[in-house]
Design a protein around this motif. Structure first.
Motif, PDB file in Angstrom:
ATOM      1  N   HIS A   5      37.694  36.295  32.265  1.00 45.37           N
ATOM      2  CA  HIS A   5      37.137  37.192  31.258  1.00 45.37           C
ATOM      3  C   HIS A   5      38.246  37.962  30.545  1.00 45.37           C
ATOM      4  CE1 HIS A   5      34.282  39.578  29.159  1.00 45.37           C
ATOM      5  NE2 HIS A   5      34.529  40.694  29.825  1.00 45.37           N
ATOM      6  N   CYS A   6      38.287  37.836  29.232  1.00 40.73           N
ATOM      7  CA  CYS A   6      39.280  38.491  28.365  1.00 40.73           C
ATOM      8  C   CYS A   6      40.713  38.026  28.642  1.00 40.73           C
ATOM      9  CB  CYS A   6      39.193  40.014  28.464  1.00 40.73           C
ATOM     10  SG  CYS A   6      37.696  40.713  27.738  1.00 40.73           S
ATOM     11  N   PRO A  24      28.964  36.130  33.854  1.00 41.54           N
ATOM     12  CA  PRO A  24      29.029  37.513  34.319  1.00 41.54           C
ATOM     13  C   PRO A  24      28.613  37.694  35.771  1.00 41.54           C
ATOM     14  CG  PRO A  24      27.252  37.198  32.715  1.00 41.54           C
ATOM     15  CD  PRO A  24      28.078  35.961  32.688  1.00 41.54           C
ATOM     16  N   THR A  39      33.508  35.862  27.026  1.00 44.26           N
ATOM     17  CA  THR A  39      34.486  34.812  27.322  1.00 44.26           C
ATOM     18  C   THR A  39      33.806  33.643  28.024  1.00 44.26           C
ATOM     19  OG1 THR A  39      36.104  36.576  27.718  1.00 44.26           O
ATOM     20  CG2 THR A  39      36.747  34.344  28.323  1.00 44.26           C
ATOM     21  N   THR A  69      42.955  39.715  35.052  1.00 51.25           N
ATOM     22  CA  THR A  69      41.868  38.735  35.091  1.00 51.25           C
ATOM     23  C   THR A  69      42.365  37.402  35.619  1.00 51.25           C
ATOM     24  OG1 THR A  69      40.043  37.813  33.770  1.00 51.25           O
ATOM     25  CG2 THR A  69      42.213  37.865  32.726  1.00 51.25           C
ATOM     26  N   TRP A  79      33.653  31.773  32.761  1.00 50.13           N
ATOM     27  CA  TRP A  79      33.227  32.525  33.941  1.00 50.13           C
ATOM     28  C   TRP A  79      31.995  33.325  33.553  1.00 50.13           C
ATOM     29  CZ3 TRP A  79      35.789  32.466  38.741  1.00 50.13           C
ATOM     30  CH2 TRP A  79      37.019  31.798  38.766  1.00 50.13           C
ATOM     31  N   GLN A 114      35.383  36.744  40.104  1.00 49.19           N
ATOM     32  CA  GLN A 114      36.686  36.177  39.726  1.00 49.19           C
ATOM     33  C   GLN A 114      37.732  36.414  40.811  1.00 49.19           C
ATOM     34  OE1 GLN A 114      36.720  36.114  34.867  1.00 49.19           O
ATOM     35  NE2 GLN A 114      38.009  37.603  35.860  1.00 49.19           N
ATOM     36  N   HIS A 124      35.674  46.005  36.226  1.00 44.10           N
ATOM     37  CA  HIS A 124      34.592  45.379  35.461  1.00 44.10           C
ATOM     38  C   HIS A 124      33.819  44.515  36.445  1.00 44.10           C
ATOM     39  CE1 HIS A 124      32.990  42.466  32.344  1.00 44.10           C
ATOM     40  NE2 HIS A 124      33.116  41.665  33.384  1.00 44.10           N
ATOM     41  N   GLY A 171      33.160  37.629  35.894  1.00 45.95           N
ATOM     42  CA  GLY A 171      33.215  37.170  34.517  1.00 45.95           C
ATOM     43  C   GLY A 171      32.452  38.109  33.606  1.00 45.95           C
ATOM     44  N   GLY A 172      32.385  37.723  32.329  1.00 46.84           N
ATOM     45  CA  GLY A 172      31.708  38.574  31.354  1.00 46.84           C
ATOM     46  C   GLY A 172      30.961  37.762  30.332  1.00 46.84           C
ATOM     47  N   MET A 205      39.160  42.692  36.349  1.00 49.13           N
ATOM     48  CA  MET A 205      37.912  41.990  36.090  1.00 49.13           C
ATOM     49  C   MET A 205      37.413  41.348  37.385  1.00 49.13           C
ATOM     50  SD  MET A 205      37.538  42.639  32.927  1.00 49.13           S
ATOM     51  CE  MET A 205      38.061  42.498  31.196  1.00 49.13           C
TER      52      MET A 205
END
Length: 369
Positions: free
Chosen positions: A121-122, A165, A160, A116, A163, A169, A192, A156-157, A153
């Motif tokens: 994300h994460c 979704p 987190t 990532t 970022w 990224q 992802h 984003g998600g 990733m």
């Protein structure tokens, strides 16, 4: 059915009595199925803990103990194989090796910390990498540590901050570098990807799987059917993380309508030939506890899939997505003796998957306890 060690040695449909010299396990009037496969879970995630970022400071012993509990929950729910797409300290590899050595547990495919963007994300799982060279190095590190699959990733998600979704990224060049490096070392890679551009770039990069495939925009959802046609044409597996408990709180309530629309899009994706894999993202939130996959199979049938197709999405199709089709996802001679027993015929009533009567993992009876 005849089991020899951890494999299926024979399947007899004649109804003849077994040989007197064989040890017999009588499961009564039950339907026997191949064990379920959840291709997207996070054993390290506590579904009831809404703040996953605290894991950044957690010691490995604590995380691993929680992962063992969650692995047991998966197995008792009839999920005999799991693909962990994001842990910390490569602990899923350690747990995989622990079970391979003889301790009973589900078979684990491990990705290690997902790659990532810094603070992406994460990020708290420890997989930050910035730029093409760093991304390539991150792929090689995971392979050296024993990863079965690479997870990156692309966008984003939800869990987190920083970022969104819908935001990409990584660039197409970075995703392509990651994919080529993974494939050069004989590993599949799955991305992802929630946002349309991130999904399109991952497809163009040649990934093997797209997780979520949400097509979320900043304030809505806009599926790109040309990209989806490319996904179907390339045979890319779509990890449709549609397994949820019927009730409970969502991680992001404001996304509820978008998630509903995504389900509608999955129905059309299936009609247009995309390979949908029913999976859970177990651990991500309260409605996604470990072992929730059967609810996703039931939900798949509501999207227009037949009961057979819905069940296949978490057995035969999932085995293909995980690279295990030569030994999992079917009841056949030479395949792993990973089996579940239910009372009714799930081809008529998928709800019977919510009441697993017995679980056999690698030829050993696990459940009932």
């Amino acid at each position: 059915m005849l089991i020899d060690g951890s494999r299926i040695a024979g399947v007899d449909m004649t109804g003849a009595p077994p040989s007197a010299d064989l040890r017999v396990l009588d499961l009564g009037d039950a339907t026997l199925l191949p064990g379920l496969i959840d291709s997207h879970i996070h054993l390290a995630f506590d579904p009831d803990d809404m703040s996953k970022q605290a894991m950044a400071d957690e010691d490995a012993h604590t995380t691993l103990a929680r992962m063992r509990v969650h692995a047991g929950q998966q197995l008792r729910a009839g999920i005999t194989t799991v693909r962990d797409l994001g842990d910390r300290h490569h602990l899923a590899v350690s747990l995989r090796n622990h079970y391979t050595a003889g301790t009973v547990g589900p078979e684990i495919l491990a990705a290690g910390p997902p790659i990532t963007r810094p603070r992406g994300h994460c990020w708290f799982l420890g997989g930050e990498a910035d730029g093409t060279t760093a991304v390539q190095a991150a792929v090689k590190e995971r392979i050296a540590r024993g990863a079965d699959v690479i997870k990156i990733m692309a966008t984003g998600g939800v869990i987190t901050p920083g970022w969104g979704p819908h935001q990409s990224q990584y660039t197409l060049d970075e995703l392509t570098a990651a994919t080529r490096t993974a494939h050069a070392h004989g590993r599949p890679i799955t991305a992802h990807a929630h946002g349309p551009q991130g999904i399109a770039d991952a497809v163009a990069a040649g990934v093997d799987g797209i997780e979520h495939a949400s097509f979320f925009t900043e304030d809505g959802i806009e599926p790109d059917w040309k990209t989806i046609a490319a996904i179907a044409q390339a045979g890319i597996f779509v990890g449709a993380t549609e397994a949820w408990l019927p009730t409970g709180s969502m991680v992001a309530p404001h996304m509820a309508r978008r998630v509903e629309q995504r389900s509608e899009n999955f129905a059309r994706m299936h009609r247009e030939g995309a390979k949908l894999v029913c999976c859970s993202d177990a651990g991500a939130g309260p409605r996604k506890p470990h072992g929730v996959l059967p609810y996703g199979i039931i939900h798949f049938a509501s999207l227009g899939l037949t009961n057979t197709e819905a069940l296949a999405s978490a057995t035969t199709v999932a085995s293909q997505a995980c690279g295990l089709a030569d030994r999992k996802g079917r009841i056949a001679v030479g395949y792993d003796a990973d089996l579940i027993a239910v009372l009714d015929n799930p081809l008529h009533h998928l709800e019977t998957l919510l009441d697993i009567q017995a679980v056999i993992r690698a030829g050993r009876l696990i459940h009932p306890d």
